[in-house]
Scaffold this active site. Structure first.
Site, PDB file in Angstrom:
ATOM      1  N   THR A 235      -8.625  -2.515  -3.284  1.00  0.00           N
ATOM      2  CA  THR A 235      -9.873  -3.654  -2.096  1.00  0.00           C
ATOM      3  C   THR A 235     -10.736  -3.151  -2.778  1.00  0.00           C
ATOM      4  O   THR A 235     -12.083  -3.259  -2.816  1.00  0.00           O
ATOM      5  CB  THR A 235     -10.166  -3.004  -0.865  1.00  0.00           C
ATOM      6  OG1 THR A 235      -9.793  -1.691   0.285  1.00  0.00           O
ATOM      7  CG2 THR A 235      -8.154  -3.411  -0.773  1.00  0.00           C
TER       8      THR A 235
ATOM      9  N   ASP B 239      -1.899  -3.026  -9.830  1.00  0.00           N
ATOM     10  CA  ASP B 239      -2.510  -3.241 -11.063  1.00  0.00           C
ATOM     11  C   ASP B 239      -3.289  -2.835 -11.913  1.00  0.00           C
ATOM     12  O   ASP B 239      -4.398  -2.838 -13.159  1.00  0.00           O
ATOM     13  CB  ASP B 239      -4.379  -3.711 -10.076  1.00  0.00           C
ATOM     14  CG  ASP B 239      -4.324  -2.103  -9.246  1.00  0.00           C
ATOM     15  OD1 ASP B 239      -4.446  -1.481  -9.333  1.00  0.00           O
ATOM     16  OD2 ASP B 239      -4.420  -2.450  -8.016  1.00  0.00           O
TER      17      ASP B 239
ATOM     18  N   HIS C 180       6.357  -0.852  -6.873  1.00  0.00           N
ATOM     19  CA  HIS C 180       6.512  -1.758  -6.765  1.00  0.00           C
ATOM     20  C   HIS C 180       5.259  -2.913  -8.426  1.00  0.00           C
ATOM     21  O   HIS C 180       5.532  -3.726  -8.285  1.00  0.00           O
ATOM     22  CB  HIS C 180       5.207  -2.721  -6.029  1.00  0.00           C
ATOM     23  CG  HIS C 180       5.306  -2.043  -4.377  1.00  0.00           C
ATOM     24  ND1 HIS C 180       4.659  -1.776  -3.586  1.00  0.00           N
ATOM     25  CD2 HIS C 180       6.980  -1.436  -4.133  1.00  0.00           C
ATOM     26  CE1 HIS C 180       5.140  -1.699  -2.421  1.00  0.00           C
ATOM     27  NE2 HIS C 180       6.448  -1.446  -3.403  1.00  0.00           N
TER      28      HIS C 180
ATOM     29  N   ILE D 165     -12.674   4.926   0.964  1.00  0.00           N
ATOM     30  CA  ILE D 165     -11.232   6.161  -0.433  1.00  0.00           C
ATOM     31  C   ILE D 165     -12.841   6.387  -1.628  1.00  0.00           C
ATOM     32  O   ILE D 165     -12.906   7.877  -2.027  1.00  0.00           O
ATOM     33  CB  ILE D 165     -10.460   5.595  -0.824  1.00  0.00           C
ATOM     34  CG1 ILE D 165      -9.877   5.514   0.003  1.00  0.00           C
ATOM     35  CG2 ILE D 165      -9.561   6.402  -2.123  1.00  0.00           C
ATOM     36  CD1 ILE D 165      -8.884   4.752   0.066  1.00  0.00           C
TER      37      ILE D 165
END
Length: 257
Positions: free
Chosen positions: A33, A111, A128, A245
């Site tokens: 994000t 991604d 995933h 982060i």
């Protein structure tokens, strides 16, 4: 969390990282994000704002409804145009790998930003899947995503497999699809063997991946959590670091310079 407490937690995490020899890192949506990729479940998440959008990630709807497939392919096409780059959090994990301490980087993200930042593909498990490849649900043929998206761009709303004519989708794990057994086993084995497990930007609520910290703790490893929001494992962690982060991770990883 006061500044003094936050610094104390950071000091504990740095000390653990200095002493660690086998580190497993798990990353979730929070690290991406900060590169501009919206999450799904957060307050401003894609599914929070539009519950119907969740159907695009459900294999049952994808298989049974050509309209959903067309919407899913159009969304992939839109995502391909995003100007997304790795951030300082991704780059910090490259530094960690080069220190020789990183055993495995497990990511829930699809991604590919870890690879773009410079992390070695052979040290990454994408539990995933990835948006950068397509897969045929009938014959299993797998290939790069770009040629398929070019077909969508040219008007093919539901592209078929070039090999068998079967149904194509992105090589991501949708709801209703099982995770790749070998990927799960590799992540579990590394978690069992590590001496430090770092969970970054993940709510630790999506299973079976959320079991990985538990596996590490049961095997005697320490747990560090880097996340903006509380997680179910906070009470079991040796250190919990709040904040962006990209701000928190680089000084933590600099401890192994």
């Amino acid at each position: 969390m006061t500044d003094a407490v936050a610094e104390g937690q950071a000091a504990v995490a740095r000390d653990l990282l200095r002493r660690a020899e086998r580190v497993v890192v798990l990353t979730g949506a929070g690290i991406s994000t900060e590169s501009g990729i919206p999450d799904y479940r957060g307050p401003n998440g894609v599914w929070t704002k539009d519950p119907d959008a969740e159907k695009l990630s459900d294999i049952r709807y994808f298989i049974s409804d050509a309209r959903i497939r067309a919407k899913a392919w159009q969304r992939r096409l839109e995502m391909a145009s995003w100007d997304i780059e790795p951030n300082d959090g991704h780059r910090a994990l490259v530094h960690l790998e080069r220190s020789g301490r990183l055993s495995l980087l497990v990511t829930q993200n699809v991604d590919g930003l870890h690879q773009r930042a410079g992390s070695s593909p052979d040290r990454i498990v994408e539990v995933h899947g990835t948006v950068h490849e397509s897969i045929c649900l009938d014959c299993g043929d797998r290939g790069p995503m770009a040629p398929v998206l070019e077909r969508v761009r040219e008007g093919d709303t539901d592209p078929a497999c070039d090999v068998c004519g079967g149904m194509l989708k992105s090589a991501t794990i949708s709801f209703g699809q099982a995770l790749v057994e070998d990927d799960v086993r590799r992540a579990q084995d590394a978690s069992e063997a590590c001496d430090l497990f770092i969970a970054i930007g993940t709510s630790l609520q999506v299973y079976p991946v959320a079991y990985l910290p538990e596996i590490a703790l049961r095997s005697g490893a320490d747990l560090v959590i880097v996340n903006a929001e509380p997680t179910p494992y906070d009470g079991l962690a040796a250190a919990v670091l709040r904040g962006r982060i990209g701000d928190v991770l680089p000084p933590l990883v600099s401890a192994v310079s």
